[in-house]
Design an enzyme around this catalytic site. Structure first.
Site, mmCIF file in Angstrom:
data_model
loop_
_atom_site.group_PDB
_atom_site.id
_atom_site.type_symbol
_atom_site.label_atom_id
_atom_site.label_comp_id
_atom_site.label_asym_id
_atom_site.label_seq_id
_atom_site.Cartn_x
_atom_site.Cartn_y
_atom_site.Cartn_z
ATOM 1 N N HIS A 1 53.426 48.537 -24.456
ATOM 2 C CA HIS A 1 52.525 48.385 -23.305
ATOM 3 C C HIS A 1 52.748 47.029 -22.629
ATOM 4 O O HIS A 1 52.836 46.944 -21.390
ATOM 5 C CB HIS A 1 51.077 48.519 -23.789
ATOM 6 N N GLU A 2 52.848 45.972 -23.427
ATOM 7 C CA GLU A 2 53.038 44.636 -22.850
ATOM 8 C C GLU A 2 54.430 44.479 -22.240
ATOM 9 O O GLU A 2 54.587 43.841 -21.191
ATOM 10 C CB GLU A 2 52.796 43.564 -23.916
ATOM 11 N N HIS B 1 54.361 45.879 -18.845
ATOM 12 C CA HIS B 1 53.854 44.936 -17.837
ATOM 13 C C HIS B 1 54.977 44.012 -17.354
ATOM 14 O O HIS B 1 55.060 43.684 -16.165
ATOM 15 C CB HIS B 1 52.720 44.094 -18.422
ATOM 16 N N GLU C 1 46.779 49.039 -16.009
ATOM 17 C CA GLU C 1 46.699 49.355 -17.435
ATOM 18 C C GLU C 1 47.111 50.805 -17.695
ATOM 19 O O GLU C 1 47.804 51.094 -18.673
ATOM 20 C CB GLU C 1 45.282 49.090 -17.951
#
Length: 323
Positions: free
Chosen positions: A163-164, A167, A240
């Site tokens: 997930h990071e 980003h 998100e």
């Protein structure tokens, strides 16, 4: 066929990055406008500028513009260092097995995403959380709390890291890092201006001026931190969802991320090192407010993150086992 699929994915990432760069420019422009409006309000209320009887140099406006420019440049070049320093992040200690495993997971996800290897930091805090920061994929960092490493399995940690990395790959980190530092600048300027308003000298100067201008000017000074936070929340919430979906592309395992979210939801532990200026950077809201679990237009305005329950539901739907 595989080459075509890879090319389409690269084009998709490039499109997201270009869109986020444009949005970053727009957000910085809006923040600079907010700085200028606060400066103009201060000049009008305190220094009698912009009035027919006293056409003085708008010192506060020029100061605010200079401040906004310097903060924007500092955000771009030093924003990640400021954010990491504010939470007490430390470099990995590779003597620790959990830190070595974290490095391996980040390496795997960097390879899966086609991104350069980010720097890795940890925060010694029991609250499970993580965030990414930086200005682009070549100058990026991922920070994880020791609480997350202790709580999550390797599969779940991989989901969070994916997930990071998403980003970073989507170039969200530049926008979020810029917003973090600019929020602090707006708060400082507004705090100084609002404190000055309560001096007798300032109140005397406000007397005789048009209430149609004095009241909006004072409200702008008072509400500018809220306005800036609403800007930050507006650009954070939908990202998100996208980072969840992009992270699953890297791991091919939505269940790992879903289980990590379930554990973090159940832990419900606020991260003491976070602030309202940095909350939007984190994997889940580190301030743990009830509004984060709600949906609707009001929640969209007031929360930096979408409801964890909805994120979990969407991830389970990806597995074919909807909840």
């Amino acid at each position: 066929m595989a080459a075509e699929s890879q090319g389409a994915a690269s084009e998709d990432f490039a499109e997201r990055q270009a869109r986020n760069r444009r949005l970053s420019t727009l957000i910085v422009f809006l923040f600079i406008c907010l700085f200028l409006l606060i400066g103009s309000a201060v000049d009008y209320l305190y220094f009698d500028a912009f009035t027919p009887s006293a056409l003085k140099l708008p010192v506060a406006t020029l100061t605010a513009f200079t401040m906004a420019t310097l903060i924007s440049l500092m955000s771009y070049y030093q924003g990640s260092a400021l954010v990491l320093g504010s939470v007490g992040a430390e470099a990995l200690d590779l003597k620790l097995p959990e830190h070595r495993e974290l490095r391996n997971i980040v390496t795997e996800m960097a390879l899966a995403s086609g991104s350069p290897m980010p720097k890795i930091y940890v925060v010694f805090d029991p609250a499970p959380n993580a965030f990414a920061t930086g200005r682009d994929e070549f100058h990026s960092a991922i920070c994880v709390t020791t609480g997350l490493l202790a709580l999550c399995s390797r599969e779940e940690t991989q989901g969070v890291i994916a997930h990071e990395v998403a980003h970073i790959r989507n170039n969200d980190i530049l926008l979020m890092t810029l917003v973090s530092v600019l929020l602090g600048g707006i708060a400082l300027l507004s705090d100084w201006a609002s404190r000055s308003f309560y001096s007798s000298r300032t109140r005397d100067r406000a007397v005789g001026k048009s209430a149609l201008l004095v009241v909006p000017a004072f409200l702008l000074i008072l509400l500018s931190p809220l306005i800036s936070r609403l800007l930050a929340m507006a650009v954070s919430r939908q990202r998100e969802y996208l980072a969840d979906a992009t992270g699953v592309e890297f791991t091919r395992n939505p269940l790992g991320l879903a289980k990590a979210l379930e554990k973090l939801r159940d832990a419900a532990m606020p991260f003491q090192g976070a602030s309202r200026g940095t909350a939007h950077l984190f994997f889940v809201n580190p301030l743990r407010r009830r509004v984060d679990d709600r949906e609707g237009h009001l929640a969209d305005l007031l929360s930096t993150h979408p409801p964890i329950a909805r994120r979990i539901m969407l991830l389970y739907q990806m597995t074919g086992a909807g909840r």
